[in-house]
Write a protein that holds these residues in place. Structure first.
Motif, PDB file in Angstrom:
ATOM      1  N   HIS A  88       0.828  -1.207   0.000  1.00  0.00           N
ATOM      2  CA  HIS A  88       0.000   0.000   0.000  1.00  0.00           C
ATOM      3  C   HIS A  88       0.862   1.258   0.000  1.00  0.00           C
ATOM      4  O   HIS A  88       0.585   2.214  -0.731  1.00  0.00           O
ATOM      5  N   SER A  89       1.916   1.269   0.807  1.00  0.00           N
ATOM      6  CA  SER A  89       2.777   2.451   0.818  1.00  0.00           C
ATOM      7  C   SER A  89       3.514   2.597  -0.515  1.00  0.00           C
ATOM      8  O   SER A  89       3.732   3.717  -1.000  1.00  0.00           O
ATOM      9  N   ARG A  90       3.874   1.471  -1.135  1.00  0.00           N
ATOM     10  CA  ARG A  90       4.496   1.546  -2.458  1.00  0.00           C
ATOM     11  C   ARG A  90       3.517   2.121  -3.485  1.00  0.00           C
ATOM     12  O   ARG A  90       3.899   2.894  -4.368  1.00  0.00           O
ATOM     13  N   ARG A  91       2.263   1.725  -3.377  1.00  0.00           N
ATOM     14  CA  ARG A  91       1.235   2.214  -4.310  1.00  0.00           C
ATOM     15  C   ARG A  91       1.168   3.737  -4.290  1.00  0.00           C
ATOM     16  O   ARG A  91       1.157   4.395  -5.333  1.00  0.00           O
ATOM     17  N   HIS A  92       1.132   4.305  -3.092  1.00  0.00           N
ATOM     18  CA  HIS A  92       0.965   5.759  -3.007  1.00  0.00           C
ATOM     19  C   HIS A  92       2.285   6.512  -3.137  1.00  0.00           C
ATOM     20  O   HIS A  92       2.278   7.710  -3.436  1.00  0.00           O
ATOM     21  N   THR A  93       3.396   5.799  -2.979  1.00  0.00           N
ATOM     22  CA  THR A  93       4.680   6.398  -3.345  1.00  0.00           C
ATOM     23  C   THR A  93       4.741   6.565  -4.864  1.00  0.00           C
ATOM     24  O   THR A  93       5.244   7.581  -5.365  1.00  0.00           O
ATOM     25  N   LEU A  94       4.204   5.605  -5.595  1.00  0.00           N
ATOM     26  CA  LEU A  94       4.101   5.743  -7.053  1.00  0.00           C
ATOM     27  C   LEU A  94       3.211   6.934  -7.409  1.00  0.00           C
ATOM     28  O   LEU A  94       3.484   7.662  -8.375  1.00  0.00           O
ATOM     29  N   GLN A  95       2.164   7.144  -6.628  1.00  0.00           N
ATOM     30  CA  GLN A  95       1.293   8.294  -6.858  1.00  0.00           C
ATOM     31  C   GLN A  95       2.067   9.602  -6.643  1.00  0.00           C
ATOM     32  O   GLN A  95       1.884  10.578  -7.387  1.00  0.00           O
ATOM     33  N   ILE A  96       2.930   9.622  -5.631  1.00  0.00           N
ATOM     34  CA  ILE A  96       3.777  10.799  -5.396  1.00  0.00           C
ATOM     35  C   ILE A  96       4.671  11.062  -6.607  1.00  0.00           C
ATOM     36  O   ILE A  96       4.832  12.212  -7.050  1.00  0.00           O
ATOM     37  N   LEU A  97       5.239   9.996  -7.163  1.00  0.00           N
ATOM     38  CA  LEU A  97       6.093  10.154  -8.338  1.00  0.00           C
ATOM     39  C   LEU A  97       5.292  10.656  -9.541  1.00  0.00           C
ATOM     40  O   LEU A  97       5.823  11.413 -10.379  1.00  0.00           O
TER      41      LEU A  97
END
Length: 221
Positions: free
Chosen positions: A201-210
């Motif tokens: 989940h944190s990876r998912r929204h880190t991708l959103q940050i990118l």
């Protein structure tokens, strides 16, 4: 002389019996310890490495941002980096609460293990598929209670440290407790896979940050 021989022989026999009894007891203890091993050391190591890796990915994505960059929105209905970070921070404890208060409260059902085989890696892959969108539940919706960016990072780091420590030390039977994810395509997960979902989940929204940072209108500073 015969008496001395007999006495020595009896003592030697007694020592052999003691040695065999000691070995027997050690074997019992070893089996008991193995049965208490709720997840393998390989699972622990892999899970900890994944949690540490996704933590670092988040830190790398948010390092050195200015207030304008934290708060930039590509569109009114899109999240800013600050909102993504807050959602990540709030979700860590929220999902861990699901593990503690729901997943681990279910009866142990080892017969379900076959049903979740292969999902350790699959859940990480599925969580990072940004082609499928979801609506954040109210408790982890950053629009409901805005948090300063620095506070979000601080809360995330504290919560992630707790998650990692749990996986390092827990004796919970993570592989024999199961709980259904509300998204049908994800389906049933065991306790360990729910922990991996936290990282995914944190990876998912880190991708959103990118994605926000890649917007052509993203502030230069």
């Amino acid at each position: 002389m015969n008496r001395l021989y007999e006495k020595g022989h009896a003592k030697s026999k007694k020592n052999r019996v003691k040695a065999l009894l000691t070995l027997f007891l050690l074997a019992i203890v070893t089996v008991a310890m193995a049965s208490d091993q709720t997840i393998t050391q390989s699972d622990r190591d892999k899970g900890i490495a994944e949690l540490q890796g996704s933590r670092q990915a988040f830190l790398d994505a948010t390092k050195g941002l200015t207030p304008a960059q934290w708060n930039f929105k590509a569109a009114p209905d899109r999240w800013s980096i600050a909102e993504c970070a807050e959602h990540i921070a709030l979700s860590e404890d929220f999902i861990f609460g699901v593990v503690s208060n729901q997943v681990m409260k279910t009866p142990t059902t080892p017969e379900k293990r076959d049903a979740v085989k292969g999902k350790d890696d699959l859940i990480l892959k599925m969580m990072q598929d940004r082609s499928h969108k979801a609506t954040a539940p109210e408790p982890i919706d950053p629009a409901k209670r805005p948090m300063p960016a620095e506070a979000s990072v601080k809360q995330f780091l504290a919560s992630r440290a707790h998650t990692i420590e749990y996986l390092k030390t827990t004796q919970d039977d993570l592989r024999d407790h199961f709980f259904d994810h509300p998204v049908p395509v994800i389906g049933t997960l065991d306790g360990y896979q729910w922990i991996m979902l936290i990282s995914g989940h944190s990876r998912r929204h880190t991708l959103q940050i990118l994605e926000v940072k890649a917007d052509p209108n993203f502030p230069k500073s």
